[in-house]
Write a protein that holds these residues in place. Structure first.
Motif, PDB file in Angstrom:
ATOM      1  N   ASP A   1       0.832  -1.204   0.000  1.00 19.13           N
ATOM      2  CA  ASP A   1       0.000   0.000   0.000  1.00 19.13           C
ATOM      3  C   ASP A   1       0.868   1.256   0.000  1.00 19.13           C
ATOM      4  N   ALA A   2       1.920   1.267   0.791  1.00 23.11           N
ATOM      5  CA  ALA A   2       2.804   2.430   0.855  1.00 23.11           C
ATOM      6  C   ALA A   2       3.452   2.687  -0.501  1.00 23.11           C
ATOM      7  N   VAL A   3       3.925   1.641  -1.140  1.00 22.54           N
ATOM      8  CA  VAL A   3       4.542   1.780  -2.459  1.00 22.54           C
ATOM      9  C   VAL A   3       3.486   2.228  -3.477  1.00 22.54           C
ATOM     10  N   SER A   4       2.307   1.657  -3.397  1.00 25.74           N
ATOM     11  CA  SER A   4       1.243   2.001  -4.345  1.00 25.74           C
ATOM     12  C   SER A   4       0.822   3.461  -4.232  1.00 25.74           C
ATOM     13  N   GLU A   5       0.812   4.010  -3.028  1.00 26.80           N
ATOM     14  CA  GLU A   5       0.458   5.417  -2.857  1.00 26.80           C
ATOM     15  C   GLU A   5       1.460   6.328  -3.557  1.00 26.80           C
TER      16      GLU A   5
ATOM     17  N   ALA B   1      10.966   7.320 -14.564  1.00 26.41           N
ATOM     18  CA  ALA B   1      12.017   6.527 -13.905  1.00 26.41           C
ATOM     19  C   ALA B   1      11.647   6.239 -12.455  1.00 26.41           C
ATOM     20  N   ARG B   2      11.116   7.226 -11.752  1.00 27.03           N
ATOM     21  CA  ARG B   2      10.730   7.016 -10.359  1.00 27.03           C
ATOM     22  C   ARG B   2       9.547   6.056 -10.251  1.00 27.03           C
ATOM     23  N   GLN B   3       8.614   6.155 -11.206  1.00 23.06           N
ATOM     24  CA  GLN B   3       7.478   5.242 -11.213  1.00 23.06           C
ATOM     25  C   GLN B   3       7.962   3.801 -11.437  1.00 23.06           C
ATOM     26  N   GLN B   4       8.908   3.613 -12.325  1.00 27.53           N
ATOM     27  CA  GLN B   4       9.453   2.279 -12.585  1.00 27.53           C
ATOM     28  C   GLN B   4      10.186   1.737 -11.354  1.00 27.53           C
ATOM     29  N   GLU B   5      10.818   2.623 -10.608  1.00 25.80           N
ATOM     30  CA  GLU B   5      11.459   2.235  -9.348  1.00 25.80           C
ATOM     31  C   GLU B   5      10.406   1.682  -8.381  1.00 25.80           C
ATOM     32  N   CYS B   6       9.266   2.323  -8.343  1.00 24.80           N
ATOM     33  CA  CYS B   6       8.156   1.847  -7.494  1.00 24.80           C
ATOM     34  C   CYS B   6       7.719   0.446  -7.921  1.00 24.80           C
TER      35      CYS B   6
ATOM     36  N   TYR C   1       9.087   4.601   1.620  1.00 22.09           N
ATOM     37  CA  TYR C   1       7.985   5.117   0.819  1.00 22.09           C
ATOM     38  C   TYR C   1       7.069   6.047   1.613  1.00 22.09           C
ATOM     39  N   ALA C   2       6.922   5.833   2.894  1.00 21.65           N
ATOM     40  CA  ALA C   2       6.143   6.755   3.721  1.00 21.65           C
ATOM     41  C   ALA C   2       6.833   8.122   3.759  1.00 21.65           C
ATOM     42  N   ALA C   3       8.146   8.116   3.920  1.00 20.32           N
ATOM     43  CA  ALA C   3       8.903   9.370   3.936  1.00 20.32           C
ATOM     44  C   ALA C   3       8.853  10.042   2.561  1.00 20.32           C
ATOM     45  N   ARG C   4       8.978   9.251   1.508  1.00 21.77           N
ATOM     46  CA  ARG C   4       8.942   9.820   0.162  1.00 21.77           C
ATOM     47  C   ARG C   4       7.586  10.458  -0.112  1.00 21.77           C
TER      48      ARG C   4
END
Length: 97
Positions: free
Chosen positions: A26-30, A58-63, A85-88
């Motif tokens: 969920d954190a990554v998906s957000e 590029a950042r989306q692909q990292e996710c 991911y919460a911090a990001r």
């Protein structure tokens, strides 16, 4: 006896502060959703910035890669990814588009 409807009856409780796989996903998906919204907005802009588009993609692909890693991650790694991911997400929301 273990009752699946009652989390307190689990025979193998997670350590305090542990993050389950769904919470990590969920954190990554957000964060991924934030990048997706920004990509759509940038693509729709009358003067889109190719460098920004490349950065966002590029950042989306990292996710995507990190979410896939969660399938094999142990509790410690899942907690690390969740915290990252919460911090990001906080940074992204504070910075705005």
């Amino acid at each position: 006896m273990h009752d699946p409807a009652d989390p307190s009856s689990s025979s193998s409780p997670e350590p305090a502060g542990a993050v389950g796989p769904q919470g990590s996903a969920d954190a990554v998906s957000e964060v991924m959703a934030w990048y997706t919204r920004e990509l759509l907005a940038e693509r729709r802009a009358s003067h889109s910035d190719p460098a920004r588009l490349e950065h966002l993609l590029a950042r989306q692909q990292e996710c995507v890669r990190d979410r896939a890693r969660l399938g094999d991650a142990d509790t410690e790694e899942a907690s690390r990814i969740t915290a990252l991911y919460a911090a990001r997400l906080k940074e992204l929301e504070a910075a705005g588009p």
